[in-house]
Design a protein around this motif. Structure first.
Motif, PDB file in Angstrom:
ATOM      1  N   PRO A   8     -14.298  -0.443  34.274  1.00 49.91           N
ATOM      2  CA  PRO A   8     -13.733  -0.878  35.565  1.00 49.91           C
ATOM      3  C   PRO A   8     -13.846   0.258  36.568  1.00 49.91           C
ATOM      4  O   PRO A   8     -13.569   1.414  36.239  1.00 49.91           O
ATOM      5  CB  PRO A   8     -12.270  -1.185  35.223  1.00 49.91           C
ATOM      6  CG  PRO A   8     -11.989  -0.379  33.994  1.00 49.91           C
ATOM      7  CD  PRO A   8     -13.266  -0.292  33.238  1.00 49.91           C
ATOM      8  N   ILE A   9     -14.272  -0.050  37.780  1.00 47.76           N
ATOM      9  CA  ILE A   9     -14.576   1.021  38.732  1.00 47.76           C
ATOM     10  C   ILE A   9     -14.352   0.549  40.161  1.00 47.76           C
ATOM     11  O   ILE A   9     -14.624  -0.608  40.499  1.00 47.76           O
ATOM     12  CB  ILE A   9     -16.039   1.493  38.553  1.00 47.76           C
ATOM     13  CG1 ILE A   9     -16.366   2.697  39.434  1.00 47.76           C
ATOM     14  CG2 ILE A   9     -17.006   0.355  38.818  1.00 47.76           C
ATOM     15  CD1 ILE A   9     -17.724   3.303  39.136  1.00 47.76           C
ATOM     16  N   PHE A  30     -10.803   0.699  38.425  1.00 50.30           N
ATOM     17  CA  PHE A  30     -10.024   1.848  37.964  1.00 50.30           C
ATOM     18  C   PHE A  30     -10.629   3.061  38.659  1.00 50.30           C
ATOM     19  O   PHE A  30     -11.808   3.380  38.421  1.00 50.30           O
ATOM     20  CB  PHE A  30     -10.109   1.984  36.446  1.00 50.30           C
ATOM     21  CG  PHE A  30      -9.260   3.107  35.883  1.00 50.30           C
ATOM     22  CD1 PHE A  30      -7.899   3.132  36.067  1.00 50.30           C
ATOM     23  CD2 PHE A  30      -9.850   4.127  35.149  1.00 50.30           C
ATOM     24  CE1 PHE A  30      -7.120   4.160  35.536  1.00 50.30           C
ATOM     25  CE2 PHE A  30      -9.084   5.155  34.616  1.00 50.30           C
ATOM     26  CZ  PHE A  30      -7.713   5.166  34.806  1.00 50.30           C
ATOM     27  N   PRO A  31      -9.883   3.745  39.530  1.00 48.42           N
ATOM     28  CA  PRO A  31     -10.480   4.814  40.349  1.00 48.42           C
ATOM     29  C   PRO A  31     -11.140   5.925  39.540  1.00 48.42           C
ATOM     30  O   PRO A  31     -12.134   6.504  39.981  1.00 48.42           O
ATOM     31  CB  PRO A  31      -9.289   5.333  41.155  1.00 48.42           C
ATOM     32  CG  PRO A  31      -8.329   4.198  41.223  1.00 48.42           C
ATOM     33  CD  PRO A  31      -8.472   3.486  39.906  1.00 48.42           C
ATOM     34  N   LEU A  36     -15.820   9.862  37.888  1.00 47.84           N
ATOM     35  CA  LEU A  36     -16.816  10.316  36.917  1.00 47.84           C
ATOM     36  C   LEU A  36     -18.232  10.037  37.400  1.00 47.84           C
ATOM     37  O   LEU A  36     -19.121  10.888  37.271  1.00 47.84           O
ATOM     38  CB  LEU A  36     -16.590   9.628  35.567  1.00 47.84           C
ATOM     39  CG  LEU A  36     -15.502  10.188  34.659  1.00 47.84           C
ATOM     40  CD1 LEU A  36     -15.386   9.331  33.398  1.00 47.84           C
ATOM     41  CD2 LEU A  36     -15.792  11.634  34.280  1.00 47.84           C
ATOM     42  N   ALA A  37     -18.450   8.837  37.936  1.00 50.43           N
ATOM     43  CA  ALA A  37     -19.783   8.495  38.436  1.00 50.43           C
ATOM     44  C   ALA A  37     -20.218   9.472  39.511  1.00 50.43           C
ATOM     45  O   ALA A  37     -21.361   9.961  39.509  1.00 50.43           O
ATOM     46  CB  ALA A  37     -19.784   7.060  38.980  1.00 50.43           C
ATOM     47  N   ARG A  38     -19.314   9.782  40.440  1.00 47.43           N
ATOM     48  CA  ARG A  38     -19.654  10.716  41.509  1.00 47.43           C
ATOM     49  C   ARG A  38     -19.935  12.113  40.946  1.00 47.43           C
ATOM     50  O   ARG A  38     -20.859  12.801  41.388  1.00 47.43           O
ATOM     51  CB  ARG A  38     -18.521  10.778  42.536  1.00 47.43           C
ATOM     52  CG  ARG A  38     -18.874  11.634  43.759  1.00 47.43           C
ATOM     53  CD  ARG A  38     -17.864  11.477  44.866  1.00 47.43           C
ATOM     54  NE  ARG A  38     -16.558  12.005  44.486  1.00 47.43           N
ATOM     55  CZ  ARG A  38     -15.519  12.057  45.313  1.00 47.43           C
ATOM     56  NH1 ARG A  38     -15.629  11.579  46.547  1.00 47.43           N
ATOM     57  NH2 ARG A  38     -14.369  12.549  44.916  1.00 47.43           N
ATOM     58  N   ALA A  39     -19.159  12.531  39.952  1.00 48.75           N
ATOM     59  CA  ALA A  39     -19.373  13.847  39.348  1.00 48.75           C
ATOM     60  C   ALA A  39     -20.723  13.922  38.646  1.00 48.75           C
ATOM     61  O   ALA A  39     -21.424  14.944  38.725  1.00 48.75           O
ATOM     62  CB  ALA A  39     -18.251  14.156  38.363  1.00 48.75           C
ATOM     63  N   ALA A 271       2.338  -2.349  44.815  1.00 57.64           N
ATOM     64  CA  ALA A 271       0.962  -1.853  44.707  1.00 57.64           C
ATOM     65  C   ALA A 271       0.617  -1.035  45.942  1.00 57.64           C
ATOM     66  O   ALA A 271       0.871  -1.458  47.069  1.00 57.64           O
ATOM     67  CB  ALA A 271      -0.001  -3.020  44.547  1.00 57.64           C
ATOM     68  N   THR A 272       0.016   0.134  45.714  1.00 59.11           N
ATOM     69  CA  THR A 272      -0.242   1.092  46.786  1.00 59.11           C
ATOM     70  C   THR A 272      -1.638   1.661  46.646  1.00 59.11           C
ATOM     71  O   THR A 272      -2.028   2.061  45.545  1.00 59.11           O
ATOM     72  CB  THR A 272       0.782   2.253  46.727  1.00 59.11           C
ATOM     73  OG1 THR A 272       2.110   1.719  46.735  1.00 59.11           O
ATOM     74  CG2 THR A 272       0.611   3.203  47.896  1.00 59.11           C
ATOM     75  N   PRO A 273      -2.446   1.697  47.718  1.00 64.61           N
ATOM     76  CA  PRO A 273      -3.771   2.330  47.626  1.00 64.61           C
ATOM     77  C   PRO A 273      -3.655   3.750  47.069  1.00 64.61           C
ATOM     78  O   PRO A 273      -2.693   4.469  47.348  1.00 64.61           O
ATOM     79  CB  PRO A 273      -4.251   2.336  49.085  1.00 64.61           C
ATOM     80  CG  PRO A 273      -3.525   1.194  49.725  1.00 64.61           C
ATOM     81  CD  PRO A 273      -2.174   1.161  49.070  1.00 64.61           C
ATOM     82  N   HIS A 274      -4.655   4.140  46.291  1.00 61.75           N
ATOM     83  CA  HIS A 274      -4.573   5.393  45.545  1.00 61.75           C
ATOM     84  C   HIS A 274      -4.333   6.598  46.448  1.00 61.75           C
ATOM     85  O   HIS A 274      -3.467   7.446  46.168  1.00 61.75           O
ATOM     86  CB  HIS A 274      -5.856   5.579  44.727  1.00 61.75           C
ATOM     87  CG  HIS A 274      -5.803   6.706  43.756  1.00 61.75           C
ATOM     88  ND1 HIS A 274      -6.660   7.774  43.808  1.00 61.75           N
ATOM     89  CD2 HIS A 274      -4.968   6.955  42.725  1.00 61.75           C
ATOM     90  CE1 HIS A 274      -6.377   8.618  42.847  1.00 61.75           C
ATOM     91  NE2 HIS A 274      -5.349   8.153  42.171  1.00 61.75           N
TER      92      HIS A 274
END
Length: 396
Positions: A8-9, A30-31, A36-39, A271-274
């Motif tokens: 989940p991304i 899932f943030p 990880l993808a960006r890293a 619910a709150t934006p990350h």
């Protein structure tokens, strides 16, 4: 190396690598997987992301800069997904993975993403974020039993396996008679430079917070509300902020608290934006009260500690003692006892020396033990080893 990253991304964090229309697609999210993808991209690798969405009616591939996002279908009904063990979701994911054929796949969680990856590349790296039997133990709905069975199937097939905490390794090792070696690689956290090595300053109007998605037995946030009601008797100016799904105005936590006369002084945010949640931790929270009965390696705890916010957590809640340094960086309590939780909360209000020590140690030690860059390097080393080993076997 071309890395397949499955899980989940949120695509928002990858916006700079994608065409404008691509980042707008809503996915099962899932943030952390986006981080990880960006890293992996920043380390010079190409990345194929494999995820799913309820808004697509057929598999979609988005071409970006050194990044391809592959989105399979995800049915909205949990019952439909569970009854056939995510058959549709796994078929789409496996087809996308086989068509892309990355050098190595890194799949997260033990369910549809891991099973699809293992069907395509049996030597895929699988990262466990929970234990199927622990999930079954805490959630009694048949959906979770079916999901757990899928997780057990992935565990039985996995050859390269990591887990996000030592307690999770122990749980996994008990499940299978013959299991692979499991490497502990925790969730990583980007350490904010302003709080590394420093301590937060408690505010005159002391503010506690709870972060949990779901007002249920496992998350146990009713215990946090009960404990706060005890604290408020001696610290009437204290506040409790409730973040997460099920904890907003008119939602389950509010309705329960109101019915039981416990809503006074509680701010039900939901619910709150990350990014907004992280900002709230820095600007408006003194202590995180984390009453979950089981976590593997809680991102909410790590993100709070990294910002110098001390945490009260469960002494027997899976990986929670691990993330609190065995109690050296936070307060470990019996989360089934509101009185015990309240005592720890009041101690942090009244003992400035303790508060400052825990705040400072939480920031310093979280940065040392859970540094995101170190986590990424450890994953990349494993992925390179898997890819090289397969290449040698294939005669490449």
């Amino acid at each position: 190396m071309r890395i397949g990253l499955a899980g989940p991304i949120s695509l928002e964090i990858l916006r700079e690598y994608l065409p404008t229309s691509g980042a707008e697609i809503s996915t099962y999210s899932f943030p952390y997987i986006g981080e990880l993808a960006r890293a992996y991209l920043q380390a010079g690798h190409e990345v194929d992301v494999f995820t799913s969405s309820v808004v697509v009616d057929k598999p979609v591939v988005i071409e970006g800069r050194k990044l391809r996002v592959h989105i399979g279908r995800r049915r909205e009904s949990a019952r439909q997904r569970g009854l056939d063990f995510f058959k549709l979701e796994r078929a789409d994911l496996a087809g996308l993975m086989a068509g892309s054929n990355p050098d190595v796949i890194h799949a997260h969680w033990l369910y549809e993403f891991a099973k699809s990856a293992l069907d395509v590349q049996p030597d895929s790296l699988i990262t466990a974020h929970d234990s199927p039997l622990s999930i079954i133990r805490h959630y009694k709905h048949p959906y979770w039993w079916l999901r757990g069975a899928l997780g057990l199937s992935s565990l039985a097939k996995a050859k390269n396996l990591t887990a996000v905490s030592p307690s999770l390794v122990s749980e996994i090792s008990k499940i299978l008679v013959k299991s692979p070696n499991v490497t502990v690689i925790p969730n990583g956290i980007e350490i904010p430079s302003l709080t590394s090595g420093t301590s937060a300053q408690p505010r005159r109007n002391f503010t506690f917070a709870s972060i949990a998605n779901g007002f249920d037995s496992r998350k146990n946030t009713a215990a946090a509300i009960k404990a706060y009601s005890i604290v408020r008797k001696s610290v009437p100016s204290a506040k409790l902020m409730m973040f997460g799904v099920g904890h907003g105005p008119g939602e389950d936590a509010y309705l329960w608290a109101a019915e039981n006369g416990l809503a006074t002084g509680v701010e039900f945010i939901g619910a709150t934006p990350h990014e907004k949640l992280l900002s709230s931790l820095v600007q408006g929270v003194d202590v995180l009260v984390h009453t979950s009965r089981w976590e593997a390696c809680s991102m909410a705890i790590l993100e709070a500690q990294a910002r110098g916010v001390p945490v009260v957590g469960g002494e027997r809640s899976g990986g929670v003692p691990y993330t609190l340094g065995g109690g050296r960086w936070g307060r470990l309590v019996n989360i089934d006892s509101p009185d015990d939780i309240a005592t720890a909360m009041k101690d942090l209000v009244n003992d400035d020396v303790m508060y400052q020590r825990l705040s400072r140690d939480a920031a310093c030690e979280t940065g040392r033990e859970f540094d995101f860059r170190s986590v990424v390097q450890r994953y990349l080393l494993l992925l390179e080893t898997i890819a090289d080993t397969r290449g040698a076997h294939d005669g490449r």
